[in-house]
Design a protein around this motif. Structure first.
Motif, PDB file in Angstrom:
ATOM      1  N   ARG A   1      41.822 -65.283 -36.919  1.00 23.29           N
ATOM      2  CA  ARG A   1      41.255 -64.226 -37.750  1.00 23.29           C
ATOM      3  C   ARG A   1      42.322 -63.656 -38.671  1.00 23.29           C
ATOM      4  NH1 ARG A   1      36.732 -65.266 -36.116  1.00 23.29           N
ATOM      5  NH2 ARG A   1      35.715 -64.490 -34.275  1.00 23.29           N
ATOM      6  N   ARG A   2      41.879 -62.936 -39.701  1.00 22.01           N
ATOM      7  CA  ARG A   2      42.814 -62.203 -40.558  1.00 22.01           C
ATOM      8  C   ARG A   2      43.616 -61.255 -39.667  1.00 22.01           C
ATOM      9  NH1 ARG A   2      40.441 -59.249 -45.598  1.00 22.01           N
ATOM     10  NH2 ARG A   2      40.698 -61.312 -46.475  1.00 22.01           N
TER      11      ARG A   2
ATOM     12  N   ILE B   1      48.161 -64.400 -40.507  1.00 22.33           N
ATOM     13  CA  ILE B   1      47.063 -64.870 -41.343  1.00 22.33           C
ATOM     14  C   ILE B   1      46.617 -63.715 -42.244  1.00 22.33           C
ATOM     15  CG2 ILE B   1      44.683 -65.718 -41.382  1.00 22.33           C
ATOM     16  CD1 ILE B   1      45.271 -67.155 -38.747  1.00 22.33           C
ATOM     17  N   VAL B   2      46.630 -63.954 -43.557  1.00 22.21           N
ATOM     18  CA  VAL B   2      46.211 -62.920 -44.501  1.00 22.21           C
ATOM     19  C   VAL B   2      44.811 -63.195 -45.053  1.00 22.21           C
ATOM     20  CG1 VAL B   2      48.531 -62.188 -45.124  1.00 22.21           C
ATOM     21  CG2 VAL B   2      47.451 -64.037 -46.409  1.00 22.21           C
ATOM     22  N   ASP B   3      44.339 -64.428 -44.888  1.00 20.89           N
ATOM     23  CA  ASP B   3      42.976 -64.748 -45.321  1.00 20.89           C
ATOM     24  C   ASP B   3      42.506 -65.962 -44.538  1.00 20.89           C
ATOM     25  OD1 ASP B   3      40.656 -64.341 -46.829  1.00 20.89           O
ATOM     26  OD2 ASP B   3      41.272 -65.810 -48.333  1.00 20.89           O
TER      27      ASP B   3
ATOM     28  N   LEU C   1      43.062 -71.350 -44.418  1.00 18.90           N
ATOM     29  CA  LEU C   1      43.952 -70.253 -44.052  1.00 18.90           C
ATOM     30  C   LEU C   1      44.964 -69.974 -45.147  1.00 18.90           C
ATOM     31  CD1 LEU C   1      44.996 -71.461 -40.476  1.00 18.90           C
ATOM     32  CD2 LEU C   1      43.211 -69.810 -41.027  1.00 18.90           C
TER      33      LEU C   1
END
Length: 149
Positions: A68-69, A86-88, A98
């Motif tokens: 997940r973000r 993770i940023v997106d 990702l």
């Protein structure tokens, strides 16, 4: 100098060849690889290569659907180890797209003559935690090997 990958070993061999050439002492590629193996405490190049290949072998991926973000992840990008967040993330069929902000920049180029340092990387991974895209020697561009909540 502690070597962790086959690519690093080959770059070291190229460096040894260049140093020898500058001294006017040509060093064949095979002999340079053997010298690197001895530097690393291996009996010969084949032994070192096998040891490095085993170390580079992918580990089981984390739970694919739990990414997940904001998740903290570990893995390899262009065969360089990383940790990051993770940023997106977005689902694309049976894959996840990702974008990861790395804690430390990684060099995405395997040549000694130049570098391309990246702090943010993107890729699409399957349920095995690996991208389908591969380097010329068959290593996935992106591998997620561990996730921390």
């Amino acid at each position: 100098m502690n070597i962790h990958s086959i690519g690093e070993a080959k770059r070291r061999a190229a460096q040894l060849r260049k140093i020898a050439a500058e001294k006017g002492e040509p060093l064949p590629h095979g002999k340079a690889l053997e010298r690197v193996a001895r530097e690393q405490g291996a009996h010969d190049w084949n032994t070192l290569r096998a040891r490095l290949a085993k170390a580079e072998a992918p580990t089981p991926a984390p739970d694919f659907l739990a990414l997940r973000r904001g998740s903290l992840v570990e893995g390899r990008y262009m065969n360089q180890p990383f940790t990051g967040r993770i940023v997106d993330v977005s689902a694309e069929g049976q894959t996840l797209r990702l974008s990861i902000h790395l804690d430390q920049a990684v060099d995405t180029v395997a040549f000694a003559s130049f570098s391309n340092m990246r702090r943010r990387v993107s890729g699409t991974i399957g349920k095995d935690g690996q991208s389908a895209e591969r380097t010329s020697n068959g290593i996935p561009h992106l591998m997620i090997t561990r996730m921390n909540s």
